[in-house]
Write a protein that holds these residues in place. Structure first.
Motif, PDB file in Angstrom:
ATOM      1  N   GLN A 200      35.629  60.926  47.525  1.00 59.19           N
ATOM      2  CA  GLN A 200      35.234  62.233  46.993  1.00 59.19           C
ATOM      3  C   GLN A 200      36.412  63.201  47.029  1.00 59.19           C
ATOM      4  N   ILE A 273      33.666  60.922  43.268  1.00 64.01           N
ATOM      5  CA  ILE A 273      33.119  62.257  43.004  1.00 64.01           C
ATOM      6  C   ILE A 273      34.291  63.241  42.927  1.00 64.01           C
ATOM      7  N   LYS A 276      35.354  69.694  39.311  1.00 64.35           N
ATOM      8  CA  LYS A 276      35.926  70.188  38.051  1.00 64.35           C
ATOM      9  C   LYS A 276      36.839  71.388  38.275  1.00 64.35           C
ATOM     10  N   HIS A 303      31.398  60.881  39.037  1.00 64.46           N
ATOM     11  CA  HIS A 303      30.709  62.167  38.945  1.00 64.46           C
ATOM     12  C   HIS A 303      31.760  63.272  39.001  1.00 64.46           C
ATOM     13  N   TRP A 305      31.619  67.250  39.231  1.00 63.78           N
ATOM     14  CA  TRP A 305      30.699  68.370  39.400  1.00 63.78           C
ATOM     15  C   TRP A 305      31.446  69.694  39.250  1.00 63.78           C
ATOM     16  N   ASP A 306      30.739  70.710  38.815  1.00 62.62           N
ATOM     17  CA  ASP A 306      31.349  72.017  38.561  1.00 62.62           C
ATOM     18  C   ASP A 306      31.461  72.805  39.865  1.00 62.62           C
ATOM     19  N   ILE A 312      32.216  70.796  48.493  1.00 65.46           N
ATOM     20  CA  ILE A 312      31.499  69.551  48.770  1.00 65.46           C
ATOM     21  C   ILE A 312      31.224  69.350  50.253  1.00 65.46           C
ATOM     22  N   TRP A 317      25.852  71.176  47.920  1.00 62.32           N
ATOM     23  CA  TRP A 317      26.760  70.167  47.364  1.00 62.32           C
ATOM     24  C   TRP A 317      27.041  69.067  48.360  1.00 62.32           C
ATOM     25  N   LYS A 320      23.993  66.960  48.058  1.00 62.02           N
ATOM     26  CA  LYS A 320      24.018  66.168  46.826  1.00 62.02           C
ATOM     27  C   LYS A 320      24.992  64.995  46.953  1.00 62.02           C
TER      28      LYS A 320
END
Length: 334
Positions: A200, A273, A276, A303, A305-306, A312, A317, A320
């Motif tokens: 990630q 992950i 963005k 993935h 993600w914005d 994270i 987040w 998620k």
């Protein structure tokens, strides 16, 4: 501090353990103690010691209390990012994986957290005594960001897990975040023990990624020559680093560490992950590039993600990410 003929240093704890064996008394060890996990009453935590190329690393193993004697669980080794320690992982990441039915190992790289430091001898090396020992003045190298040394530590961590009574050595996954996200990609490319990998917000190319050395690669190579000739300090403690990060980057080692170049060697299922709103590097040349390389070769999911790089690690987040990663490991390790 004493050093034997092999060049390995013995810590005070190791020397005490050897003395205890000589006189026939079993040394006490924190690793023998099972501890409760705050907020997770169904789990236990076991402090452990891991030996990596002669250096003692501190780790913690988590697993469900209900694990039966002889039962084997799929295992996950956690690899933290730049400046991270197992203390960060122990609060909200390691326990969540363990609560999902995994044996989980979090550990500190050499020179970080509770792990011992690498030592660099200063002055002349004296002649060893009859038992091969010497007494020297040595510098403890702490908080050095060295991807090659850290890969040695990850290798040792996986080897340690292979020997855990409740771990199934045929079902080992690795998880890494940020700098550790690149680490797990490189490790999966070179280590067939890894059966699933989760990366990630990972920096996948240290030559032009998380940090850029002043002067570029030419300056890095020039420093490598000077360091080998003794014209620079043996290791670059105190070198410039990106604002807000802890630890000294070993740029000469960064230039030799590019996980994205080896990604095509990965045979294990992989989840990536990305953020963005990543501000450290261009995800198109890091996580997204690794995804493109792996697509059609192995089971891989991507993935983007914005979010920002650090989002994270907390709140919705984090929830998620953990849900996606647990689901991924469930499908490929259980």
């Amino acid at each position: 501090m004493q050093r034997n003929l092999s060049g390995r240093y013995l810590s005070a704890g190791t020397a005490a353990a050897i003395l205890a064996l000589v006189i026939g008394v079993a040394p006490a060890s924190a690793a023998d103690k099972l501890m409760d996990v705050e907020g997770y009453p169904t789990l236990v935590r076991k402090p452990v010691e891991i030996w990596s190329d002669g250096t003692r690393l501190a780790g913690d193993v988590f697993y469900p209390k209900a694990t039966a004697e002889g039962e084997k669980l799929p295992a996950i080794v956690l690899c933290h990012g730049w400046g991270g320690t197992k203390a960060h992982l122990n609060r909200g990441i390691a326990p969540r994986f363990a609560a999902a039915g995994y044996l989980v190992l979090a550990f500190d790289y050499r020179g970080w957290g509770e792990s011992d430091a690498r030592l660099v001898v200063h002055g002349e090396m004296p002649k060893p005594d009859a038992d091969g020992f010497v007494t020297v003045k040595a510098q403890a190298i702490r908080e050095l960001v060295d991807p090659l040394d850290q890969q040695e530590d990850i290798d040792a961590a996986i080897s340690f897990v292979e020997g855990e009574p409740h771990a199934d050595p045929s079902r080992i996954g690795i998880w890494g975040s940020s700098f550790g996200g690149g680490h797990v990609i490189w490790r999966a490319a070179h280590d067939r023990r890894v059966k699933a990998v989760a990366a990630q917000v990972g920096a996948m190319d240290q030559r032009n990624g998380l940090v850029t050395s002043p002067g570029g690669l030419e300056a890095v190579h020039a420093n490598r020559v000077r360091r080998a000739r003794g014209e620079l300090a043996p290791v670059p403690i105190g070198d410039d680093k990106p604002e807000g990060l802890t630890g000294s980057p070993y740029y000469e080692r960064f230039a030799r560490f590019s996980p994205v170049e080896d990604a095509h060697l990965i045979t294990a299922p992989t989840i990536i992950i990305d953020a963005k709103q990543e501000h450290y590097f261009d995800i198109r040349e890091h996580g997204e590039r690794v995804y493109r390389i792996l697509s059609g070769r192995v089971p891989v999911e991507y993935h983007a993600w914005d979010i920002t790089h650090y989002a994270i690690y907390s709140g919705e987040w984090l929830d998620k990410a953990m849900a996606a990663e647990i689901d991924f490991f469930d499908r490929h390790l259980k």
